[in-house]
Design an enzyme around this catalytic site. Structure first.
Site, short mmCIF file in Angstrom:
data_model
loop_
_atom_site.label_atom_id
_atom_site.label_comp_id
_atom_site.label_asym_id
_atom_site.label_seq_id
_atom_site.Cartn_x
_atom_site.Cartn_y
_atom_site.Cartn_z
N CYS A 1 2.38 95.55 -13.02
CA CYS A 1 2.67 95.25 -11.62
C CYS A 1 3.86 94.30 -11.56
O CYS A 1 3.82 93.21 -12.14
CB CYS A 1 1.45 94.62 -10.95
SG CYS A 1 1.79 93.93 -9.32
N HIS B 1 1.56 95.53 -4.82
CA HIS B 1 0.92 94.21 -4.81
C HIS B 1 1.17 93.69 -3.40
O HIS B 1 2.33 93.59 -2.98
CB HIS B 1 1.56 93.32 -5.88
CG HIS B 1 0.99 91.94 -6.02
ND1 HIS B 1 0.56 91.42 -7.24
CD2 HIS B 1 0.78 90.95 -5.12
CE1 HIS B 1 0.13 90.18 -7.07
NE2 HIS B 1 0.26 89.86 -5.78
N HIS C 1 6.60 90.54 4.29
CA HIS C 1 8.01 90.25 4.45
C HIS C 1 8.15 89.26 5.60
O HIS C 1 7.56 89.46 6.67
CB HIS C 1 8.80 91.51 4.82
CG HIS C 1 8.75 92.60 3.81
ND1 HIS C 1 9.81 92.91 2.98
CD2 HIS C 1 7.77 93.50 3.49
CE1 HIS C 1 9.49 93.94 2.21
NE2 HIS C 1 8.27 94.32 2.51
N ASP D 1 13.65 88.10 -1.32
CA ASP D 1 13.76 89.53 -1.63
C ASP D 1 15.09 89.78 -2.33
O ASP D 1 16.14 89.24 -1.93
CB ASP D 1 13.66 90.36 -0.34
CG ASP D 1 13.38 91.83 -0.63
OD1 ASP D 1 12.27 92.29 -0.28
OD2 ASP D 1 14.26 92.51 -1.18
N HIS E 1 2.16 92.23 -0.13
CA HIS E 1 3.23 91.27 0.18
C HIS E 1 3.57 91.36 1.65
O HIS E 1 3.54 92.44 2.25
CB HIS E 1 4.48 91.51 -0.68
CG HIS E 1 4.98 92.92 -0.66
ND1 HIS E 1 4.40 93.92 -1.39
CD2 HIS E 1 6.04 93.50 -0.02
CE1 HIS E 1 5.05 95.06 -1.19
NE2 HIS E 1 6.06 94.83 -0.35
P1 5GP Z 1 8.04 97.18 0.03
O1 5GP Z 1 9.07 98.27 0.11
O2 5GP Z 1 6.98 97.50 -1.00
O3 5GP Z 1 7.45 96.79 1.35
O4 5GP Z 1 8.80 95.88 -0.41
C1 5GP Z 1 9.12 95.62 -1.72
C2 5GP Z 1 10.27 94.65 -1.68
O5 5GP Z 1 10.40 94.09 -2.97
C3 5GP Z 1 11.60 95.30 -1.32
O6 5GP Z 1 12.11 94.71 -0.15
C4 5GP Z 1 12.47 95.04 -2.56
O7 5GP Z 1 13.80 94.71 -2.22
C5 5GP Z 1 11.76 93.88 -3.22
N1 5GP Z 1 11.91 93.83 -4.66
C6 5GP Z 1 11.78 94.89 -5.52
N2 5GP Z 1 11.95 94.47 -6.78
C7 5GP Z 1 12.18 93.12 -6.71
C8 5GP Z 1 12.44 92.13 -7.71
O8 5GP Z 1 12.47 92.38 -8.91
N3 5GP Z 1 12.65 90.86 -7.27
C9 5GP Z 1 12.62 90.55 -5.93
N4 5GP Z 1 12.83 89.26 -5.62
N5 5GP Z 1 12.37 91.45 -4.98
C10 5GP Z 1 12.16 92.73 -5.36
ZN ZN Z 2 0.09 92.51 -8.96
#
Ligand code: 5GP
Ligand code: ZN
Length: 112
Positions: free
Chosen positions: A3, A96, A100, A29, A98
């Site tokens: 993860c 996982h 925003h 992010d 999260h």
């Molecule tokens: P989701 O699309 O699952 O709602 O959001 C995942 C977020 O994690 C995305 O906005 C993406 O830019 C961010 N993200 C993905 N990989 C990494 C990483 O390695 N480090 C950081 N800081 N953010 C990440």
């Molecule tokens: Zn996790």
């Protein structure tokens, strides 16, 4: 566990920390969608909003207690958006939980 955010929590992948307490970690992010784009995660692995239950929901309260602290720290006095993507149709890319935090500009009225 394979993860990404658990690896960030373990320090195996670097991140730009914004806030941390016993239950919650927040970091910038990597691909910001707004001038301020912070991700707030529970230290406990929960896969998504769809995996929240009576057994693990206390940490969600801890997250939402942290959010105004982070918003203040980030200077978001004019407001901000909190959102969580869930599952395939919600375009969740990291499995996982999260939240925003987006702000620092007038955001789009579109949400879907
Ligand atoms: P989701 O699309 O699952 O709602 O959001 C995942 C977020 O994690 C995305 O906005 C993406 O830019 C961010 N993200 C993905 N990989 C990494 C990483 O390695 N480090 C950081 N800081 N953010 C990440
Ligand atoms: Zn996790």
């Amino acid at each position: 566990m394979d993860c990404l955010f658990c690896k960030i929590l373990a320090g195996d992948i670097p991140s730009a920390k914004v806030y941390e307490n016993e239950w919650v970690y927040a970091f910038r992010d990597i691909n910001p969608q707004a001038p301020v784009h912070v991700l707030v995660i529970p230290k406990e692995h929960i896969a998504s909003a769809d995996a929240i239950s009576a057994e693990n929901s206390a940490v969600v309260a801890r997250i939402f207690e942290a959010i105004p602290v982070i918003a203040k720290q980030e200077g978001l006095a004019n407001g901000y958006r909190v959102l969580t993507n869930c599952g395939e149709d919600g375009c969740q890319s990291v499995k996982h939980l999260h939240f925003h935090i987006l702000g620092g500009k007038k955001l789009s009225e579109q949400m879907g």
